[in-house]
Design a protein around this motif. Structure first.
Motif, PDB file in Angstrom:
ATOM      1  N   LEU A   6       0.823  -1.202   0.000  1.00  0.00           N
ATOM      2  CA  LEU A   6       0.000   0.000   0.000  1.00  0.00           C
ATOM      3  C   LEU A   6       0.863   1.260   0.000  1.00  0.00           C
ATOM      4  N   GLY A   7       1.996   1.219   0.692  1.00  0.00           N
ATOM      5  CA  GLY A   7       2.912   2.355   0.694  1.00  0.00           C
ATOM      6  C   GLY A   7       3.402   2.675  -0.704  1.00  0.00           C
ATOM      7  N   LEU A   8       3.640   1.648  -1.503  1.00  0.00           N
ATOM      8  CA  LEU A   8       4.079   1.832  -2.877  1.00  0.00           C
ATOM      9  C   LEU A   8       3.037   2.607  -3.683  1.00  0.00           C
ATOM     10  N   ILE A   9       1.778   2.452  -3.343  1.00  0.00           N
ATOM     11  CA  ILE A   9       0.698   3.150  -4.037  1.00  0.00           C
ATOM     12  C   ILE A   9       0.445   4.525  -3.405  1.00  0.00           C
ATOM     13  N   PHE A  10       0.421   4.585  -2.082  1.00  0.00           N
ATOM     14  CA  PHE A  10       0.094   5.827  -1.376  1.00  0.00           C
ATOM     15  C   PHE A  10       1.086   6.949  -1.659  1.00  0.00           C
ATOM     16  N   LEU A  11       2.376   6.655  -1.624  1.00  0.00           N
ATOM     17  CA  LEU A  11       3.386   7.712  -1.757  1.00  0.00           C
ATOM     18  C   LEU A  11       3.336   8.427  -3.111  1.00  0.00           C
ATOM     19  N   PRO A  12       3.349   7.725  -4.237  1.00  0.00           N
ATOM     20  CA  PRO A  12       3.266   8.450  -5.513  1.00  0.00           C
ATOM     21  C   PRO A  12       1.899   9.116  -5.720  1.00  0.00           C
ATOM     22  N   TYR A  13       0.834   8.492  -5.215  1.00  0.00           N
ATOM     23  CA  TYR A  13      -0.495   9.099  -5.331  1.00  0.00           C
ATOM     24  C   TYR A  13      -0.503  10.444  -4.607  1.00  0.00           C
ATOM     25  N   GLU A  59      -2.508   0.682 -17.864  1.00  0.00           N
ATOM     26  CA  GLU A  59      -1.370   1.105 -17.055  1.00  0.00           C
ATOM     27  C   GLU A  59      -1.846   2.085 -15.988  1.00  0.00           C
ATOM     28  N   GLY A  60      -1.380   1.867 -14.773  1.00  0.00           N
ATOM     29  CA  GLY A  60      -1.777   2.710 -13.648  1.00  0.00           C
ATOM     30  C   GLY A  60      -2.923   2.143 -12.840  1.00  0.00           C
ATOM     31  N   ASP A  61      -3.577   1.088 -13.322  1.00  0.00           N
ATOM     32  CA  ASP A  61      -4.662   0.470 -12.545  1.00  0.00           C
ATOM     33  C   ASP A  61      -4.123  -0.051 -11.216  1.00  0.00           C
ATOM     34  N   ILE A  62      -4.924   0.110 -10.168  1.00  0.00           N
ATOM     35  CA  ILE A  62      -4.594  -0.445  -8.861  1.00  0.00           C
ATOM     36  C   ILE A  62      -5.244  -1.828  -8.810  1.00  0.00           C
ATOM     37  N   ILE A  63      -4.438  -2.851  -8.575  1.00  0.00           N
ATOM     38  CA  ILE A  63      -4.942  -4.226  -8.562  1.00  0.00           C
ATOM     39  C   ILE A  63      -4.845  -4.783  -7.149  1.00  0.00           C
ATOM     40  N   GLY A  91      -1.003  -3.941  -5.936  1.00  0.00           N
ATOM     41  CA  GLY A  91       0.068  -3.385  -6.742  1.00  0.00           C
ATOM     42  C   GLY A  91      -0.499  -2.564  -7.879  1.00  0.00           C
ATOM     43  N   ILE A  92       0.375  -2.182  -8.789  1.00  0.00           N
ATOM     44  CA  ILE A  92       0.011  -1.318  -9.904  1.00  0.00           C
ATOM     45  C   ILE A  92       0.293  -2.037 -11.224  1.00  0.00           C
ATOM     46  N   TYR A  93      -0.660  -1.985 -12.125  1.00  0.00           N
ATOM     47  CA  TYR A  93      -0.439  -2.530 -13.461  1.00  0.00           C
ATOM     48  C   TYR A  93       0.435  -1.518 -14.183  1.00  0.00           C
ATOM     49  N   SER A  94       1.667  -1.881 -14.476  1.00  0.00           N
ATOM     50  CA  SER A  94       2.666  -0.902 -14.895  1.00  0.00           C
ATOM     51  C   SER A  94       3.013  -0.884 -16.379  1.00  0.00           C
ATOM     52  N   ASN A  95       2.712  -1.952 -17.104  1.00  0.00           N
ATOM     53  CA  ASN A  95       3.078  -1.966 -18.517  1.00  0.00           C
ATOM     54  C   ASN A  95       2.149  -2.915 -19.264  1.00  0.00           C
ATOM     55  N   LYS A  96       1.267  -2.353 -20.073  1.00  0.00           N
ATOM     56  CA  LYS A  96       0.278  -3.164 -20.803  1.00  0.00           C
ATOM     57  C   LYS A  96       0.940  -4.045 -21.865  1.00  0.00           C
ATOM     58  N   GLU A  97       1.901  -3.499 -22.590  1.00  0.00           N
ATOM     59  CA  GLU A  97       2.560  -4.243 -23.665  1.00  0.00           C
ATOM     60  C   GLU A  97       3.245  -5.506 -23.148  1.00  0.00           C
ATOM     61  N   LYS A  98       3.909  -5.387 -21.983  1.00  0.00           N
ATOM     62  CA  LYS A  98       4.624  -6.534 -21.403  1.00  0.00           C
ATOM     63  C   LYS A  98       3.846  -7.207 -20.275  1.00  0.00           C
TER      64      LYS A  98
END
Length: 133
Positions: A6-13, A59-63, A91-98
């Protein structure tokens, strides 16, 4: 080290939207109810892993990863076929292509890996997705 999922999501948000990370609830059910990290994505708002439509992820979705056997002191995020599912990791969906998933665990590190591989390697039974519009 020391950063949890959650910290990984909270801080950049908080930095992106100029908010205090402490304003975000820690219970996933409250985060979703209050739409603090976006709105639920129709079709990905409580779906079993075998039914995930990966093309709907952006990309950017919260999962929120769900498991039926990991009950926590929070409301379940989904009820599917009469069974309740609680979040156990996020976590965060970070790259749709990969098809990459970015997540963190205390004591380990921030990791980016193939999302399909990750859910197959873990006890994930389903997902719940929110998106910041």
């Amino acid at each position: 080290p020391g950063l949890d999922c959650l910290g990984l999501i909270f801080l950049p948000y908080a930095k992106t939207f100029n908010k205090k990370w402490t304003e975000i609830r820690v219970n996933p059910s409250e985060i979703i109810e209050k739409e603090q990290l976006g709105k639920s994505v129709k079709g990905l708002d409580g779906v079993l892993t075998e039914d995930i439509e990966f093309s709907k992820l952006e990309e950017g979705d919260i999962i929120y990863l769900l498991a039926k056997e990991r009950e926590i002191k929070d409301k379940p995020l989904a009820e599917i076929n009469g069974k309740k599912y609680w979040p156990w990791h996020t976590g965060i969906y970070s790259n749709k292509e990969k098809n990459l998933f970015l997540h963190a665990s205390p004591g380990f590190k921030v990791v980016e890996q193939n999302f399909k591989d990750y859910i197959q390697e873990t006890t994930t039974n389903g997902i719940f997705v929110t998106r910041i519009y």
